[in-house]
Design a protein around this motif. Sequence first.
Motif, mmCIF file in Angstrom:
data_model
loop_
_atom_site.group_PDB
_atom_site.id
_atom_site.type_symbol
_atom_site.label_atom_id
_atom_site.label_comp_id
_atom_site.label_asym_id
_atom_site.label_seq_id
_atom_site.Cartn_x
_atom_site.Cartn_y
_atom_site.Cartn_z
ATOM 1 N N SER A 23 1.014 -1.321 0.036
ATOM 2 C CA SER A 23 -0.126 0.107 0.098
ATOM 3 C C SER A 23 0.827 1.086 0.050
ATOM 4 O O SER A 23 1.873 1.300 0.852
ATOM 5 N N SER A 24 0.633 2.202 -0.946
ATOM 6 C CA SER A 24 1.617 3.267 -1.066
ATOM 7 C C SER A 24 1.109 4.410 -0.089
ATOM 8 O O SER A 24 1.832 5.368 -0.018
ATOM 9 N N GLY A 25 -0.073 4.240 0.540
ATOM 10 C CA GLY A 25 -0.625 5.586 1.141
ATOM 11 C C GLY A 25 -0.527 5.474 2.878
ATOM 12 O O GLY A 25 -0.657 4.457 3.339
ATOM 13 N N SER A 26 -0.388 6.423 3.469
ATOM 14 C CA SER A 26 -0.572 6.590 4.855
ATOM 15 C C SER A 26 -1.093 7.731 5.386
ATOM 16 O O SER A 26 -0.932 8.276 6.376
ATOM 17 N N ALA A 129 11.231 -0.564 6.186
ATOM 18 C CA ALA A 129 9.720 -0.395 5.424
ATOM 19 C C ALA A 129 8.998 0.793 5.397
ATOM 20 O O ALA A 129 9.650 1.574 6.425
ATOM 21 N N PRO A 130 8.084 0.983 4.708
ATOM 22 C CA PRO A 130 7.396 2.303 4.648
ATOM 23 C C PRO A 130 6.547 2.419 6.216
ATOM 24 O O PRO A 130 6.261 1.129 6.703
ATOM 25 N N VAL A 131 6.341 3.558 6.709
ATOM 26 C CA VAL A 131 5.970 3.420 8.015
ATOM 27 C C VAL A 131 4.521 4.072 7.930
ATOM 28 O O VAL A 131 4.267 5.213 7.280
ATOM 29 N N ASN A 132 3.663 3.512 8.588
ATOM 30 C CA ASN A 132 2.301 4.053 8.668
ATOM 31 C C ASN A 132 1.901 5.026 9.820
ATOM 32 O O ASN A 132 1.853 4.627 10.881
ATOM 33 N N THR A 133 1.963 6.168 9.177
ATOM 34 C CA THR A 133 2.121 7.379 10.476
ATOM 35 C C THR A 133 0.867 7.346 11.187
ATOM 36 O O THR A 133 0.813 7.871 12.294
ATOM 37 N N ARG A 148 7.467 14.445 5.135
ATOM 38 C CA ARG A 148 7.466 14.118 3.415
ATOM 39 C C ARG A 148 8.764 15.056 2.876
ATOM 40 O O ARG A 148 8.660 15.644 1.812
ATOM 41 N N GLN A 149 9.825 14.610 3.479
ATOM 42 C CA GLN A 149 11.166 15.433 2.925
ATOM 43 C C GLN A 149 11.847 14.545 2.256
ATOM 44 O O GLN A 149 11.766 13.107 2.411
ATOM 45 N N PRO A 150 12.923 14.841 1.150
ATOM 46 C CA PRO A 150 13.619 13.969 0.414
ATOM 47 C C PRO A 150 14.526 12.774 1.064
ATOM 48 O O PRO A 150 14.736 11.542 0.696
ATOM 49 N N PHE A 151 14.656 12.914 2.321
ATOM 50 C CA PHE A 151 15.641 12.226 3.269
ATOM 51 C C PHE A 151 14.825 11.151 4.173
ATOM 52 O O PHE A 151 15.439 10.407 4.656
ATOM 53 N N ASN A 152 13.309 11.380 4.062
ATOM 54 C CA ASN A 152 12.696 10.319 4.962
ATOM 55 C C ASN A 152 11.639 10.041 4.202
ATOM 56 O O ASN A 152 10.496 9.370 4.896
ATOM 57 N N SER A 153 11.351 10.340 3.112
ATOM 58 C CA SER A 153 9.948 9.873 2.219
ATOM 59 C C SER A 153 10.441 9.787 0.717
ATOM 60 O O SER A 153 11.235 10.004 0.400
ATOM 61 N N VAL A 154 9.584 9.003 0.058
ATOM 62 C CA VAL A 154 9.764 8.608 -1.205
ATOM 63 C C VAL A 154 8.169 8.818 -1.908
ATOM 64 O O VAL A 154 7.182 7.995 -1.602
ATOM 65 N N ASP A 155 7.887 9.743 -2.945
ATOM 66 C CA ASP A 155 6.608 10.126 -3.297
ATOM 67 C C ASP A 155 5.433 10.174 -2.471
ATOM 68 O O ASP A 155 4.432 9.729 -2.400
ATOM 69 N N GLN A 157 5.349 9.105 0.580
ATOM 70 C CA GLN A 157 5.150 7.914 1.243
ATOM 71 C C GLN A 157 6.342 8.182 2.677
ATOM 72 O O GLN A 157 7.402 8.114 2.279
ATOM 73 N N MET A 158 6.109 8.339 3.770
ATOM 74 C CA MET A 158 6.940 8.408 5.086
ATOM 75 C C MET A 158 7.662 7.107 5.088
ATOM 76 O O MET A 158 6.990 5.955 5.225
ATOM 77 N N TYR A 159 8.923 7.238 5.418
ATOM 78 C CA TYR A 159 9.646 5.823 5.864
ATOM 79 C C TYR A 159 10.315 6.070 7.135
ATOM 80 O O TYR A 159 11.432 5.185 7.412
ATOM 81 N N GLY A 160 9.511 6.654 7.945
ATOM 82 C CA GLY A 160 10.141 6.995 9.495
ATOM 83 C C GLY A 160 9.491 8.171 10.171
ATOM 84 O O GLY A 160 8.564 8.635 9.373
#
Length: 402
Positions: A23-26, A129-133, A148-155, A157-160
């Motif tokens: 799932s790409s969304g959170s 893993a992608p993080v469900n905020t 949603r910054q370039p260093f913690n997300s992709v498109d 989607q937060m990764y932390g």
Amino acid sequence: MRTTPVLRAAAAACALLLAAACSSGSGEGNDSAGRAHGFHAPDLPMQKKVGKGEGELNIVAWAGYVEDGSNDPDVDWVTPFEKKTGCKVNSKVAGTSDEMVSLMKTGQYDTVSASGDATLRLIASGDAAPVNTGLVPNYRDIFPSLKRQPFNSVDGQMYGIPHGRGANLLMYRTDEVLDEPDSWSAVFEDAGRHAGYVTAYDSPIYIADAALYLMETRPKLGIKDPYALDEKQLEAAVDLLKKQRKSIGEYWSDYQKEVSAFKSGDSVVGTTWQVIANLAAAEKAPVKVVLPKEGATGWSDTWMVGAKAKNPNCAYQWLDWIVSPKVNAQVGEWFGEAPANRKACAETSDPGFCDTFHADDEAYFQRVRFWTTPVKECLDGREDVTCTDYARWTKAWTEIKG
């Protein structure tokens, strides 16, 4: 790695070195400003709910982020977490971002406090893993500018979950550097004025500092993002740093040595952090710090969840705990950084702490370019060239230091 002056017990023991979804969304949505242009993350599942804790949690973190009272009995946010959740914390202090990446690849750790020079590597390799905020209630109070910054997300989607932030500042001795510099030229073009007494941050990511300076002083190079350099742009940054190398007395590799160097006069100008400047001043060193007119690089750490986490429920409970207002304030003061939770400033023991570290000063942090892992897909949106990645920067840094 980064250390903190309040870790007296740990620092006395050793010198901590710097290195550097199905799932790409959170609920985050897409955000062009936070998009890693051209960067595609592996298709990994995202946690849907937080269940009962597994009973333990294995963490990789910077020193000072996972305190259980063993360094100072009055500094302990691990024990209350264990009592509340039943998740026994096992922590591993990493000395560099490279070490964090290697440790997370083993699959033995559930969460990591990754800096921006490691996050995209962990995402790209499929180790984070992608993080469900939506499963982290305290995420709602994180400063919006850290999401949603370039260093913690992709498109989008937060990764932390953002944890804290700080800027890489210019520090100088007022009795030796009399012109009150307001530009990074003090450590580049003008470094020769203090040859042998200039200091710089010892990591490949420092190349971004040179690139940031060149963005303003050599616009024809076309640098739009200090972490998105094609080969020609990288060569320009490397050339600048090789020239600087002639004036470097030493590259600083732990905070205590930099404090001592500025106190003794072995270093008179160079890169630092606010917490180091505070400690140097407390040691009676005649120093000042400035955020130069060109802006600065900086760091924002992110708590990420391992894709192979064996204890994901405990991991999500930790993510919410560590960025809760009171705990985030404790970590910020102990480590020496601006907390990520906007409510944390009301919980600090020092009423002026957040002012000193510019915690809620967005105008200040808008001038800071946070560390982001260089990748071949240009993060500035260019598609007609290939950018240089972290491996190339590492090779270049070796050449610079000679």
